[in-house]
Design an enzyme around this catalytic site. Structure first.
Site, short mmCIF file in Angstrom:
data_model
loop_
_atom_site.label_atom_id
_atom_site.label_comp_id
_atom_site.label_asym_id
_atom_site.label_seq_id
_atom_site.Cartn_x
_atom_site.Cartn_y
_atom_site.Cartn_z
N SER A 67 0.82 -1.21 0.00
CA SER A 67 0.00 0.00 0.00
C SER A 67 0.86 1.26 0.00
O SER A 67 2.03 1.24 0.36
CB SER A 67 -0.90 0.02 1.24
OG SER A 67 -1.57 -1.20 1.37
N1 SAH Z 1 -0.78 -4.90 4.03
C1 SAH Z 1 0.04 -5.21 2.88
C2 SAH Z 1 -0.63 -4.91 1.55
C3 SAH Z 1 -1.70 -5.89 1.30
S1 SAH Z 1 -2.17 -6.18 -0.37
C4 SAH Z 1 1.39 -4.53 2.97
O1 SAH Z 1 1.65 -3.81 3.93
O2 SAH Z 1 2.22 -4.76 2.08
C5 SAH Z 1 -3.54 -7.22 0.01
C6 SAH Z 1 -3.18 -8.60 0.44
O3 SAH Z 1 -4.39 -9.24 0.84
C7 SAH Z 1 -2.59 -9.46 -0.66
O4 SAH Z 1 -1.32 -9.92 -0.29
C8 SAH Z 1 -3.59 -10.62 -0.81
O5 SAH Z 1 -2.96 -11.87 -1.06
C9 SAH Z 1 -4.27 -10.61 0.53
N2 SAH Z 1 -5.61 -11.22 0.57
C10 SAH Z 1 -6.65 -11.07 -0.29
N3 SAH Z 1 -7.70 -11.82 0.11
C11 SAH Z 1 -7.33 -12.43 1.27
C12 SAH Z 1 -7.97 -13.34 2.17
N4 SAH Z 1 -9.23 -13.76 2.00
N5 SAH Z 1 -7.27 -13.76 3.23
C13 SAH Z 1 -6.00 -13.36 3.45
N6 SAH Z 1 -5.33 -12.52 2.64
C14 SAH Z 1 -5.99 -12.05 1.56
#
Ligand code: SAH
Length: 220
Positions: A67
């Site tokens: 993000s």
């Molecule tokens: N917080 C992260 C950015 C997240 S991007 C950072 O600091 O870099 C969103 C993430 O959510 C992705 O890695 C994706 O794999 C995950 N995601 C999406 N759906 C999900 C689910 N149902 N359970 C766990 N993770 C999930």
């Protein structure tokens, strides 16, 4: 001494980074200190590593994104974390958000559906000596019942509505921050507070996150 005008020193880069955060509304002192303490560089590999200090989302493995720092800051600030808190994050991604949470909270659990992202994030947590984070591969929509309830919950992938199991695993007096909305439309960050009388919602700014998906991911 470095006389190349195109070269920006680490100190200058850090100052610009913190200035960008403040100018976008991240004003909480403890949040700014945590973001100063956690270098975003180690969380970004490959092609985009040189752009770690720009206030931009960047691609990471498995087709996901780290993000934008100012959004990380605003979400963290909205959580109003206290040092005794147990925090759950859904969407480990690079691990950057979890690392910042770990500076503010007692304990952080972070879940991602991509095993590879969880493994890479663990390596960075170990290298940075962040010992109060547990990273787990699972579908985070179901939360983490064995560690519930949580003082704070943050979701960093967008769902159409706040997932029921997560609302159920939030402690009374607790706060959850998450993006809601369809993945191909405008999403909004919302803050949910759980009180004795029920749930209170307030809407923050418009954002764009990758979608919260079902099941485990195929690692790429
Ligand atoms: N917080 C992260 C950015 C997240 S991007 C950072 O600091 O870099 C969103 C993430 O959510 C992705 O890695 C994706 O794999 C995950 N995601 C999406 N759906 C999900 C689910 N149902 N359970 C766990 N993770 C999930």
């Amino acid at each position: 001494m470095n006389h190349d005008p195109d070269m920006v020193s680490d100190a200058e880069r850090k100052m610009q980074f913190l200035y960008a955060l403040r100018s976008k509304g991240v004003t909480d002192k403890t949040v700014l200190e945590a973001m100063e303490a956690i270098d975003r560089g180690p969380f970004i590999r490959g092609l985009f590593a040189g752009r770690a200090y720009e206030d931009m989302p960047l691609p990471i493995a498995c087709g996901q994104t780290i993000s934008q720092p100012s959004v990380v800051g605003l979400m963290t600030q909205a959580l109003q974390i206290t040092p005794r808190d147990k925090v759950l994050e859904i969407g480990t991604g690079s691990g950057y958000q979890a690392a910042i949470l770990s500076k503010l909270a007692r304990r952080v659990y972070t879940i991602d559906r991509h095993r590879r992202l969880v493994q890479e994030a663990r390596t960075v947590f170990e290298a940075l000596d962040l010992n109060n984070i547990t990273a787990i591969t699972a579908d985070g929509s179901f939360g983490l019942p064995e560690q519930a309830p949580f003082d704070r919950i943050i979701v960093t992938a967008a769902a159409e509505d706040p997932p029921g199991p997560l609302l159920a695993q939030l402690k009374e007096g607790g706060i959850m921050v998450l993006p809601v909305g369809q993945s191909d439309a405008v999403q909004h960050l919302i803050r949910v507070r759980k009180t004795a009388d029920g749930l209170e919602y307030d809407e923050m700014r418009a954002v764009r996150f990758v979608p919260l998906l079902e099941g485990l991911g195929k690692d790429t």
